[in-house]
Design an enzyme around this catalytic site. Structure first.
Site, PDB file in Angstrom:
ATOM      1  N   HIS A 105       0.827  -1.214   0.000  1.00 37.87           N
ATOM      2  CA  HIS A 105       0.000   0.000   0.000  1.00 37.87           C
ATOM      3  C   HIS A 105       0.854   1.254   0.000  1.00 37.87           C
ATOM      4  O   HIS A 105       0.491   2.266  -0.591  1.00 37.87           O
ATOM      5  CB  HIS A 105      -0.935  -0.030   1.211  1.00 37.87           C
ATOM      6  CG  HIS A 105      -2.049  -1.016   1.035  1.00 37.87           C
ATOM      7  ND1 HIS A 105      -2.823  -1.486   2.055  1.00 37.87           N
ATOM      8  CD2 HIS A 105      -2.507  -1.618  -0.087  1.00 37.87           C
ATOM      9  CE1 HIS A 105      -3.720  -2.320   1.574  1.00 37.87           C
ATOM     10  NE2 HIS A 105      -3.533  -2.436   0.286  1.00 37.87           N
ATOM     11  N   GLU A 157     -24.744  15.559 -18.082  1.00 37.65           N
ATOM     12  CA  GLU A 157     -24.130  14.519 -17.248  1.00 37.65           C
ATOM     13  C   GLU A 157     -24.996  13.278 -17.134  1.00 37.65           C
ATOM     14  O   GLU A 157     -24.664  12.365 -16.385  1.00 37.65           O
ATOM     15  CB  GLU A 157     -23.740  15.067 -15.875  1.00 37.65           C
ATOM     16  CG  GLU A 157     -24.812  15.824 -15.151  1.00 37.65           C
ATOM     17  CD  GLU A 157     -24.308  16.421 -13.827  1.00 37.65           C
ATOM     18  OE1 GLU A 157     -23.217  16.061 -13.358  1.00 37.65           O
ATOM     19  OE2 GLU A 157     -25.051  17.238 -13.274  1.00 37.65           O
ATOM     20  N   ASP A 165     -20.328  12.173 -13.834  1.00 39.57           N
ATOM     21  CA  ASP A 165     -21.645  11.525 -13.786  1.00 39.57           C
ATOM     22  C   ASP A 165     -22.012  10.900 -15.129  1.00 39.57           C
ATOM     23  O   ASP A 165     -22.663   9.857 -15.164  1.00 39.57           O
ATOM     24  CB  ASP A 165     -22.712  12.536 -13.346  1.00 39.57           C
ATOM     25  CG  ASP A 165     -22.768  12.637 -11.827  1.00 39.57           C
ATOM     26  OD1 ASP A 165     -22.774  11.580 -11.175  1.00 39.57           O
ATOM     27  OD2 ASP A 165     -22.768  13.757 -11.300  1.00 39.57           O
ATOM     28  N   CYS A 186     -16.464  19.983 -17.728  1.00 38.98           N
ATOM     29  CA  CYS A 186     -16.036  20.326 -16.370  1.00 38.98           C
ATOM     30  C   CYS A 186     -15.814  19.081 -15.518  1.00 38.98           C
ATOM     31  O   CYS A 186     -15.480  19.182 -14.346  1.00 38.98           O
ATOM     32  CB  CYS A 186     -17.029  21.273 -15.705  1.00 38.98           C
ATOM     33  SG  CYS A 186     -18.669  20.556 -15.543  1.00 38.98           S
TER      34      CYS A 186
HETATM   35  C1  PEP Z   1     -19.536  15.715 -13.181  1.00 38.76           C
HETATM   36  O1  PEP Z   1     -20.462  14.952 -12.894  1.00 38.76           O
HETATM   37  O2  PEP Z   1     -18.700  15.462 -14.071  1.00 38.76           O
HETATM   38  C2  PEP Z   1     -19.372  16.982 -12.460  1.00 38.76           C
HETATM   39  C3  PEP Z   1     -18.491  17.874 -12.837  1.00 38.76           C
HETATM   40  O3  PEP Z   1     -20.149  17.164 -11.365  1.00 38.76           O
HETATM   41  P1  PEP Z   1     -19.829  16.509  -9.920  1.00 38.76           P
HETATM   42  O4  PEP Z   1     -18.494  15.851 -10.021  1.00 38.76           O
HETATM   43  O5  PEP Z   1     -19.867  17.625  -8.941  1.00 38.76           O
HETATM   44  O6  PEP Z   1     -20.963  15.549  -9.763  1.00 38.76           O
HETATM   45 MG    MG Z   2     -22.082  15.666 -11.619  1.00 45.38          MG
END
Ligand code: PEP
Ligand code: MG
Length: 839
Positions: free
Chosen positions: A462, A698, A722, A769
């Site tokens: 680890h 997403e 997501d 993002c």
């Molecule tokens: C995503 O789902 O890629 C995202 C930017 O939102 P979060 O990670 O906050 O769910």
């Molecule tokens: Mg998200």
């Protein structure tokens, strides 16, 4: 005579000799408690006597073991010696028959001490309570006993009635499966199995090679020493046995994410044979890199263990307090790792938490405390015994996990003694130690050390995984010669497996130069981070930052961010008991805008619900939280909360720099509803400007409807975290699936392509993002598919801008559309490396 009644039973010693706790028995299965609670005696006499009155349930054909059922229902296995089954009855004379009623103290079997002692592994004999789920065994003494002395109290467990109800109402089911986990069932897969089993009321066991272990005990599971691709039997007993069995079979046959790391890591545990080189120690590379620096010897402090006689209650309390102290420390590490999406760190410390609760450790420590040991001694011995168990299994991988136990030993001892981890280590030092533990590594990386080398250890430990994650060059298995070194400056060439003890000044200068060049490259990227990121053919890519506070926004601006691409507003709502009011929200959003100078800021409306629950926002419990009321769906159940946030957002200035982003949109009406609310609130607040309104892509539905959404949205921002979860139907936080939740999967690339195409119909821009935006391997693909904004972690802005500046957007476009036809994320990654290699 012991006083036996239906509830409690005192067992008398069946043999004469020194008493041992199970943890000290040199046999992994007995020592792990997998067979049940009990005690052991190293016998000095030649006859085994009944420890209580009862019925002989079973006599082993080979005469070395007898099972009795006591009058109160406790079932007792009396097992003479270890591995004595192999003597095939030679040297044993059984004096009773199956079904016979025996009195307390009646002779059960006689054996030839010399013959048996010579031919078996050990004479240590066991008295095991095989129905430990119903009864509990509490030792009366751990000193030497004579036949007939009081030895163990047997009491019914308080939960017995509930447990037996479950037993009765449940069924027993079983199945067979091959273990897919790389290296077999070691700590992290075992922790996953334990966690899976704990989700059910039924009790489950794993059976392998004639041994069994409860899925509740991590150590018990590891002690089975099941290797990769070996077949185990799983049995589950209880009301939800079928579901438990299916879940366990699935968990056992799905390799953990670490496989990718294991593959990346060199496998030998001992240093390969190499011609001796003067002034060089050879080891195994656990984390790559080349560094030079002062050698700092880190001696583990041996913590005092108190062997005196103590008040059990006080010691129990002290141990409980120390355990909960360490537990909350580990929970903090886990929370941070979760926030940083560091799945390796999460899996490793989740296994530490599970070990800290392991019945094999806790029961052994509790037993010693009951017999008068200090908490320090009880804990220390309990860990040492389990380390010995792991080391005897003949598996280097499991032997390495003893290091995790030693880590917990040190941490709990420190908590018991009120000490803290404290070493003054020069910045950039190369730390030499016998073996470092995972928690040492976290401290060392915070102190800015340059590299690590260890006399012992393995590349799959680890610590090695954590070192790779932190980018700390690390060599292991350098032998004890390492600990004799007094050198001032050394060179650690981890890729070459070499620790250079007497580097010439030229060599030191060369290594420093190489490091300098690397730093210069980063500094150059950093210095150019404030300029625009244009591809070679002149396409402008906005490189913004993901932030969660105004302080992070200020950092992002200093690092060259072109804006904030995602402000997760949850930061304002979590870890508190009341909701922030409109005024507090306004100030927080304004602070982020102010911190970003004249750059745009995308603020996402609150994305709680589902698994992210707030104390002050009770939402119905969800059967499938990630598929429930989360993101924009909150408007459905708590519209006033969203209105309040929109009001706060409409009161920041200038509104031209504020862009609002809606999470988890699945259809156009959700967007239109918020547009209408914004219009109504603007009228109410007499606001004439309208902030831009964007939609997160997403969920696959949103990607597929991108064109319709783009008609009404000002921009689209793809949340690849997501989007991966919902496209691949894999929990984004599932430790066992982490390596497969890869946003470069061709199915996701198709959705990204479709999103960009849909947005283009209405001349809207598309950003990313999610975490994929921070992956430089993905930069050319995203640009090629039409993405024009990348919102990345603030520290990577310079690197990603530099990457953009070396790409040709039209070549990216040509090549990336072919990637949609590939078969897997791995194939896409390989193709990316070929087309756009990362240096
Ligand atoms: C995503 O789902 O890629 C995202 C930017 O939102 P979060 O990670 O906050 O769910
Ligand atoms: Mg998200």
């Amino acid at each position: 005579m012991p006083d036996n009644n239906n509830k409690e039973l005192t067992l008398s010693a069946p043999l004469s000799g020194p008493v041992l706790t199970l943890a000290n028995v040199p046999d992994p299965v007995f020592a792990s408690g997998a067979m049940g609670d009990g005690i052991a005696i190293d016998p000095l006499n030649d006859t085994l006597y009944a420890p209580c009155a009862g019925v002989v349930m079973h006599v082993a054909r080979t005469g070395h073991a007898i099972t009795l059922r006591a009058d109160n229902g406790a079932e007792l296995l009396l097992h003479l010696g270890l591995d004595t089954v192999e003597l095939q009855g030679e040297g044993f004379a059984v004096l009773v028959e199956e079904g016979a009623h025996v009195a307390n103290g009646q002779a059960l079997l006689r054996y030839d001490v010399d013959k048996v002692a010579l031919q078996c592994k050990s004479l240590v004999s066991l008295l095991i309570l095989t129905n430990s789920e119903e009864f509990q065994a509490r030792p009366i003494t751990l000193k030497s006993v004579k036949v007939g002395d009081p030895l163990l109290h047997i009491v019914r467990r308080v939960t017995q009635e509930v447990a037996s109800e479950i037993e009765i109402s449940g069924i027993e089911v079983h199945g067979h499966i091959r273990i897919a986990h790389r290296g077999g069932l070691h700590a992290r897969p075992a922790a996953l199995i334990r966690q899976t089993a704990q989700g059910f009321q039924s009790k489950s066991q794993l059976h392998f090679s004639g041994k069994s272990a409860s899925c509740d005990s991590l150590i018990g599971l590891m002690s089975l020493a099941v290797g990769e691709q070996q077949e185990v039997k799983v049995s589950s007993h209880g009301p939800d046995a079928q579901a438990a069995l299916q879940a366990l079979l699935q968990a056992l046959s799905t390799a953990l994410a670490e496989d990718s790391h294991a593959a990346a890591a060199p496998t030998p545990i001992t240093a390969p044979q190499r011609p001796a080189e003067k002034g060089v120690l050879h080891g195994v590379c656990a984390a790559p890199g080349l560094v030079a620096g002062p050698l700092f010897r880190l001696n583990a402090i041996s913590l005092p263990v108190d062997a005196g006689n103590h008040d059990p209650e006080q010691q129990r309390q002290a141990l409980d307090a120390a355990l909960s102290h360490v537990r909350s420390d580990i929970e903090q590490t886990l929370a941070l790792a979760r926030k940083q999406r560091n799945t390796d760190e999460q899996a490793i410390f989740a296994a530490h938490l599970a070990l800290l609760e392991d019945p094999a450790l806790l029961d052994a420590a509790a037993q010693s405390i009951t017999c008068g040991s200090a908490a320090t001694q009880a804990w220390s011995e309990s860990i040492d015994a389990q380390c010995a168990v792991l080391q005897q299994l003949g598996s280097p991988l499991l032997a390495e996990r003893a290091n995790d136990l030693r880590d917990l030993k040190q941490r709990v001892l420190r908590a018991l003694l009120g000490e803290t981890w404290h070493y003054e280590i020069p910045h950039g030092a190369i730390v030499a130690a016998h073996e470092l533990t995972p928690s040492d590594l976290l401290h060392l990386s915070q102190q800015g050390v340059g590299g690590l080398c260890m006399a012992a250890g393995g590349a799959t430990s680890h610590v090695a995984i954590l070192a790779r994650g932190k980018g700390l060059p690390c060599l292991v298995a350098l032998s004890s010669a390492l600990l004799e070194q007094q050198q001032e400056s050394v060179v650690l060439d981890a890729d070459g497996g070499r620790l250079e003890l007497t580097p010439s000044s030229q060599r030191l200068a060369d290594v420093q130069q190489a490091l300098l060049e690397q730093q210069q490259r980063r500094a150059l990227q950093q210095s150019q981070a404030h300029g625009n990121a244009l591809t070679l053919d002149g396409v402008h890519i906005e490189v913004a930052a993901n932030v969660a506070s105004s302080a992070e926004a200020a950092d992002a601006l200093a690092n060259g961010a072109d804006g904030v691409g995602l402000l997760r507003t949850e930061f304002l709502f979590v870890d508190r008991h009341t909701a922030p009011d409109q005024q507090e929200q306004r100030q927080a959003y304004q602070a982020v805008l102010d911190a970003m100078g004249d750059k745009p800021v995308i603020i996402r409306t609150i994305d709680v619900g589902g698994d992210k629950q707030l104390d002050y926002l009770p939402l119905p419990a969800e059967a499938n939280p990630v598929l429930g009321l989360r993101g924009i769906r909150l408007a459905q159940v708590r519209p006033e909360l969203l209105d309040q946030q929109l009001r706060a957002l409409l009161s920041v200035s200038p509104l031209s720099r504020c862009r609002i982003l809606l999470p988890m949109v699945t259809e156009v009406d959700e967007l239109l509803h918020i547009r209408q609310r914004l219009d109504a609130l603007c009228a109410e607040l007499r606001v004439t400007d309208r902030p831009e309104l964007g939609v997160m892509i997403e969920v696959p539905a949103a990607a597929l409807l991108a064109e319709q959404l783009a008609e009404h949205a000002d921009f689209l921002s793809i949340g690849t975290n997501d989007l991966s979860q919902y496209t691949l139907a894999m929990d984004r936080d599932h430790a066992g699936l982490a390596s497969r939740v890869d946003a470069l999967h061709p199915a996701l690339l198709r959705l990204i392509a479709q999103t960009c195409a849909g947005a283009a119909v209405h001349q809207r821009w598309v950003g990313v993002c999610g975490a994929l935006a921070s992956d430089p391997l993905a930069t050319p693909v995203l640009i090629g598919l039409g993405v024009r904004e990348l919102s990345v972690s603030p520290l990577q802005i310079g690197e990603i801008k530099d990457r953009v500046r070396h790409l040709d957007a039209s070549a990216c476009q040509r090549l990336s559309h072919d990637l949609l036809k590939l078969r897997s994320a791995a194939a896409v990654r390989q193709a990316c490396q070929q087309h756009w290699p990362l240096s």
